[in-house]
Design a protein around this motif. Structure first.
Motif, PDB file in Angstrom:
ATOM      1  N   LEU A  39       0.849  -1.190   0.000  1.00  0.00           N
ATOM      2  CA  LEU A  39       0.000   0.000   0.000  1.00  0.00           C
ATOM      3  C   LEU A  39       0.885   1.241   0.000  1.00  0.00           C
ATOM      4  CD1 LEU A  39      -2.788   1.465   0.384  1.00  0.00           C
ATOM      5  CD2 LEU A  39      -2.370   1.266   2.864  1.00  0.00           C
ATOM      6  N   ILE A  40       0.626   2.135  -0.954  1.00  0.00           N
ATOM      7  CA  ILE A  40       1.315   3.420  -1.021  1.00  0.00           C
ATOM      8  C   ILE A  40       0.324   4.507  -0.611  1.00  0.00           C
ATOM      9  CG2 ILE A  40       2.548   5.061  -2.489  1.00  0.00           C
ATOM     10  CD1 ILE A  40       3.981   2.397  -2.303  1.00  0.00           C
ATOM     11  N   GLN A  41       0.735   5.394   0.295  1.00  0.00           N
ATOM     12  CA  GLN A  41      -0.089   6.531   0.692  1.00  0.00           C
ATOM     13  C   GLN A  41       0.715   7.816   0.534  1.00  0.00           C
ATOM     14  OE1 GLN A  41      -1.283   5.058   4.744  1.00  0.00           O
ATOM     15  NE2 GLN A  41      -3.346   5.409   3.960  1.00  0.00           N
ATOM     16  N   THR A  42       0.106   8.801  -0.095  1.00  0.00           N
ATOM     17  CA  THR A  42       0.779  10.079  -0.296  1.00  0.00           C
ATOM     18  C   THR A  42       0.276  11.102   0.723  1.00  0.00           C
ATOM     19  OG1 THR A  42      -0.797  11.196  -1.778  1.00  0.00           O
ATOM     20  CG2 THR A  42       0.662   9.541  -2.760  1.00  0.00           C
ATOM     21  N   PRO A  43       1.030  12.193   0.912  1.00  0.00           N
ATOM     22  CA  PRO A  43       0.582  13.241   1.827  1.00  0.00           C
ATOM     23  C   PRO A  43      -0.705  13.922   1.375  1.00  0.00           C
ATOM     24  CG  PRO A  43       2.931  13.456   1.395  1.00  0.00           C
ATOM     25  CD  PRO A  43       2.400  12.449   0.416  1.00  0.00           C
ATOM     26  N   LEU A  44      -1.071  13.722   0.095  1.00  0.00           N
ATOM     27  CA  LEU A  44      -2.277  14.351  -0.443  1.00  0.00           C
ATOM     28  C   LEU A  44      -3.454  13.383  -0.468  1.00  0.00           C
ATOM     29  CD1 LEU A  44      -0.673  16.455  -3.329  1.00  0.00           C
ATOM     30  CD2 LEU A  44      -1.297  17.189  -1.026  1.00  0.00           C
ATOM     31  N   HIS A  45      -3.432  12.421   0.463  1.00  0.00           N
ATOM     32  CA  HIS A  45      -4.581  11.533   0.699  1.00  0.00           C
ATOM     33  C   HIS A  45      -4.871  10.565  -0.447  1.00  0.00           C
ATOM     34  CE1 HIS A  45      -5.616  14.167   4.134  1.00  0.00           C
ATOM     35  NE2 HIS A  45      -5.306  15.149   3.315  1.00  0.00           N
ATOM     36  N   LYS A  46      -3.871  10.163  -1.200  1.00  0.00           N
ATOM     37  CA  LYS A  46      -4.059   9.194  -2.269  1.00  0.00           C
ATOM     38  C   LYS A  46      -3.541   7.832  -1.833  1.00  0.00           C
ATOM     39  CE  LYS A  46      -5.778  12.121  -5.243  1.00  0.00           C
ATOM     40  NZ  LYS A  46      -7.179  12.020  -5.696  1.00  0.00           N
ATOM     41  N   ASN A  47      -4.259   6.790  -2.241  1.00  0.00           N
ATOM     42  CA  ASN A  47      -3.899   5.414  -1.898  1.00  0.00           C
ATOM     43  C   ASN A  47      -3.703   4.595  -3.162  1.00  0.00           C
ATOM     44  OD1 ASN A  47      -4.330   5.673   1.027  1.00  0.00           O
ATOM     45  ND2 ASN A  47      -6.504   5.834   0.503  1.00  0.00           N
ATOM     46  N   MET A  48      -2.595   3.870  -3.232  1.00  0.00           N
ATOM     47  CA  MET A  48      -2.352   2.955  -4.333  1.00  0.00           C
ATOM     48  C   MET A  48      -1.984   1.589  -3.772  1.00  0.00           C
ATOM     49  SD  MET A  48       0.087   3.202  -7.720  1.00  0.00           S
ATOM     50  CE  MET A  48       1.666   3.288  -6.896  1.00  0.00           C
ATOM     51  N   LEU A  49      -2.634   0.547  -4.273  1.00  0.00           N
ATOM     52  CA  LEU A  49      -2.347  -0.821  -3.856  1.00  0.00           C
ATOM     53  C   LEU A  49      -1.638  -1.531  -4.996  1.00  0.00           C
ATOM     54  CD1 LEU A  49      -2.853  -2.850  -1.485  1.00  0.00           C
ATOM     55  CD2 LEU A  49      -4.816  -3.679  -2.807  1.00  0.00           C
ATOM     56  N   THR A 135       3.733   6.614 -18.245  1.00  0.00           N
ATOM     57  CA  THR A 135       3.846   7.390 -17.010  1.00  0.00           C
ATOM     58  C   THR A 135       2.462   7.756 -16.516  1.00  0.00           C
ATOM     59  OG1 THR A 135       3.966   9.540 -18.125  1.00  0.00           O
ATOM     60  CG2 THR A 135       6.055   8.402 -17.724  1.00  0.00           C
ATOM     61  N   PHE A 136       2.334   7.921 -15.210  1.00  0.00           N
ATOM     62  CA  PHE A 136       1.106   8.467 -14.643  1.00  0.00           C
ATOM     63  C   PHE A 136       1.432   9.045 -13.274  1.00  0.00           C
ATOM     64  CE2 PHE A 136       1.210   4.067 -13.221  1.00  0.00           C
ATOM     65  CZ  PHE A 136       0.697   4.090 -11.928  1.00  0.00           C
ATOM     66  N   ASN A 137       0.553   9.903 -12.787  1.00  0.00           N
ATOM     67  CA  ASN A 137       0.740  10.534 -11.487  1.00  0.00           C
ATOM     68  C   ASN A 137      -0.329  10.051 -10.522  1.00  0.00           C
ATOM     69  OD1 ASN A 137       2.918  12.123 -12.352  1.00  0.00           O
ATOM     70  ND2 ASN A 137       1.550  13.700 -13.135  1.00  0.00           N
ATOM     71  N   LEU A 138       0.084   9.730  -9.326  1.00  0.00           N
ATOM     72  CA  LEU A 138      -0.886   9.411  -8.282  1.00  0.00           C
ATOM     73  C   LEU A 138      -1.500  10.701  -7.760  1.00  0.00           C
ATOM     74  CD1 LEU A 138      -2.146   7.103  -6.731  1.00  0.00           C
ATOM     75  CD2 LEU A 138      -0.236   7.177  -5.134  1.00  0.00           C
ATOM     76  N   ASP A 139      -0.690  11.731  -7.634  1.00  0.00           N
ATOM     77  CA  ASP A 139      -1.124  13.103  -7.378  1.00  0.00           C
ATOM     78  C   ASP A 139       0.045  13.994  -7.781  1.00  0.00           C
ATOM     79  OD1 ASP A 139       0.725  13.206  -5.238  1.00  0.00           O
ATOM     80  OD2 ASP A 139      -0.794  12.517  -3.823  1.00  0.00           O
ATOM     81  N   ASN A 140      -0.069  15.289  -7.541  1.00  0.00           N
ATOM     82  CA  ASN A 140       0.997  16.170  -8.008  1.00  0.00           C
ATOM     83  C   ASN A 140       2.253  16.122  -7.146  1.00  0.00           C
ATOM     84  OD1 ASN A 140       0.352  17.731  -5.759  1.00  0.00           O
ATOM     85  ND2 ASN A 140      -0.799  19.263  -6.931  1.00  0.00           N
ATOM     86  N   SER A 141       2.274  15.265  -6.122  1.00  0.00           N
ATOM     87  CA  SER A 141       3.490  15.098  -5.315  1.00  0.00           C
ATOM     88  C   SER A 141       4.319  13.909  -5.777  1.00  0.00           C
ATOM     89  CB  SER A 141       3.135  14.917  -3.835  1.00  0.00           C
ATOM     90  OG  SER A 141       2.573  13.637  -3.596  1.00  0.00           O
ATOM     91  N   THR A 142       3.767  13.087  -6.661  1.00  0.00           N
ATOM     92  CA  THR A 142       4.464  11.872  -7.072  1.00  0.00           C
ATOM     93  C   THR A 142       4.456  11.728  -8.590  1.00  0.00           C
ATOM     94  OG1 THR A 142       2.476  10.503  -6.931  1.00  0.00           O
ATOM     95  CG2 THR A 142       3.835  10.650  -4.965  1.00  0.00           C
ATOM     96  N   LYS A 143       5.506  11.154  -9.113  1.00  0.00           N
ATOM     97  CA  LYS A 143       5.581  10.799 -10.524  1.00  0.00           C
ATOM     98  C   LYS A 143       5.871   9.307 -10.612  1.00  0.00           C
ATOM     99  CE  LYS A 143       8.099  11.480 -14.839  1.00  0.00           C
ATOM    100  NZ  LYS A 143       9.335  11.997 -15.465  1.00  0.00           N
ATOM    101  N   ILE A 144       5.170   8.625 -11.493  1.00  0.00           N
ATOM    102  CA  ILE A 144       5.331   7.175 -11.617  1.00  0.00           C
ATOM    103  C   ILE A 144       5.704   6.834 -13.052  1.00  0.00           C
ATOM    104  CG2 ILE A 144       4.239   4.924 -11.331  1.00  0.00           C
ATOM    105  CD1 ILE A 144       2.344   6.252  -9.311  1.00  0.00           C
ATOM    106  N   ASP A 145       6.867   6.205 -13.224  1.00  0.00           N
ATOM    107  CA  ASP A 145       7.349   5.770 -14.536  1.00  0.00           C
ATOM    108  C   ASP A 145       7.290   4.251 -14.611  1.00  0.00           C
ATOM    109  OD1 ASP A 145       8.265   8.353 -15.676  1.00  0.00           O
ATOM    110  OD2 ASP A 145       9.662   8.303 -13.997  1.00  0.00           O
ATOM    111  N   VAL A 146       6.818   3.752 -15.732  1.00  0.00           N
ATOM    112  CA  VAL A 146       6.756   2.309 -15.962  1.00  0.00           C
ATOM    113  C   VAL A 146       7.997   1.902 -16.750  1.00  0.00           C
ATOM    114  CG1 VAL A 146       5.405   0.422 -16.931  1.00  0.00           C
ATOM    115  CG2 VAL A 146       4.230   2.441 -15.998  1.00  0.00           C
ATOM    116  N   LEU A 147       8.796   1.016 -16.179  1.00  0.00           N
ATOM    117  CA  LEU A 147      10.071   0.616 -16.774  1.00  0.00           C
ATOM    118  C   LEU A 147      10.010  -0.716 -17.507  1.00  0.00           C
ATOM    119  CD1 LEU A 147      12.498   1.539 -13.842  1.00  0.00           C
ATOM    120  CD2 LEU A 147      11.392   3.036 -15.519  1.00  0.00           C
TER     121      LEU A 147
END
Length: 278
Positions: A39-49, A135-147
């Protein structure tokens, strides 16, 4: 001790248990035995499993998410369709509000995959596909790259979605069950120096985590999700030797249970007691 890892006593780490309130990025490695769920949680209240364990993990994951007061999951990533990674994702989709789900573009003949697709269809949840260079963003605090993966093969493990998540100055690499060929492709395609956190591929199997790859990414923290005294012998000694060679601090669910790591964007904190793994 690596400069980006601080192991705090419990009384200090308690300050970080409310991730959103303290402006920290949280990685919860859920102990689901010989399986994966993060589980990933960001400071901007986003959750990714990322992944959902096997079919016996449903109650563990539900209890863990409820304990963390998670009601909505913004993103699910099913790294690949093996049962020990998607076995309980149908249950998660059935019992939580899910905004988006990502998978690899393959349709294996398996009951757990069919169950997940059925659950998504019943919730009108569109299946989105990921591959190398997306690429996609969970919110504007994180960047996610698919490798990875570059292309789909007959081997589910080599089809694993590999995510590089950037939060401020920290980089987190989540590798599913990718194998050594995927690792070669990644280090030839990307600048992966100075990864701070590595979710070790394939439960610590020697089919991944080559020394060439680890010398490129030089992880400060390496986390292995594996079952206690599992029949596969994971993590393999060769993998532990390679991780020790690059001075990674190794944490294991079979030893430490569920773990939480906290990032302020510069350093990563945990209350988990570190014990050298040989």
């Amino acid at each position: 001790m690596n400069k980006k890892l601080l192991i705090f006593p419990l009384i200090i780490i308690a300050l970080f248990t409310g991730c959103d309130k303290n402006n920290v990025f949280c990685i919860h490695v859920i102990d689901v035995g010989q399986a994966d769920s993060i589980l990933i949680q960001t400071p901007l209240h986003k959750n990714m499993l990322i992944d959902g364990g096997d079919e016996d993990s449903a109650k563990i994951i539900k209890s863990y998410l409820k304990n963390k007061k998670v009601k909505n999951i913004d993103v699910i990533v099913a790294t690949h369709p093996d049962g020990d990674h998607i076995g309980s994702l149908d249950y998660v989709v059935d019992n939580f509000d899910v905004d988006k789900i990502y998978m690899t573009k393959q349709s294996p003949d398996s009951e757990c995959y069919d169950n997940l697709i059925d659950s998504c269809n019943q919730k009108n949840l569109k299946i989105n596909y990921l591959s190398k260079d997306d690429t996609f963003n969970l919110d504007n605090s994180t960047k996610i790259d698919v490798l990875s993966p570059s292309y789909i093969t007959d081997d589910n493990n080599s089809n694993s979605i590999v995510l590089n998540i950037s939060y401020k100055n920290n980089n987190f690499l989540f590798t599913g069950d990718c194998d050594s060929e995927n690792e070669v492709d990644m280090i030839n395609s990307y600048d992966l120096e100075n990864v701070d956190f590595l979710k070790v591929a394939h439960h610590g199997s020697s089919s991944s985590s080559s020394l060439d790859f680890l010398e490129e990414v030089t992880p400060d923290i390496a986390v292995i999700s594996c079952g206690y005294k599992n029949s596969y012998g994971h993590p393999h000694k060769a993998t532990l030797d390679n991780l020790n060679e690059v001075n990674a601090k190794i944490f294991r669910t079979d030893i430490n249970g569920s773990m939480v790591f906290y990032s302020d964007g510069d350093r990563i904190y945990t209350k988990v007691k570190y014990k050298a793994s040989n």
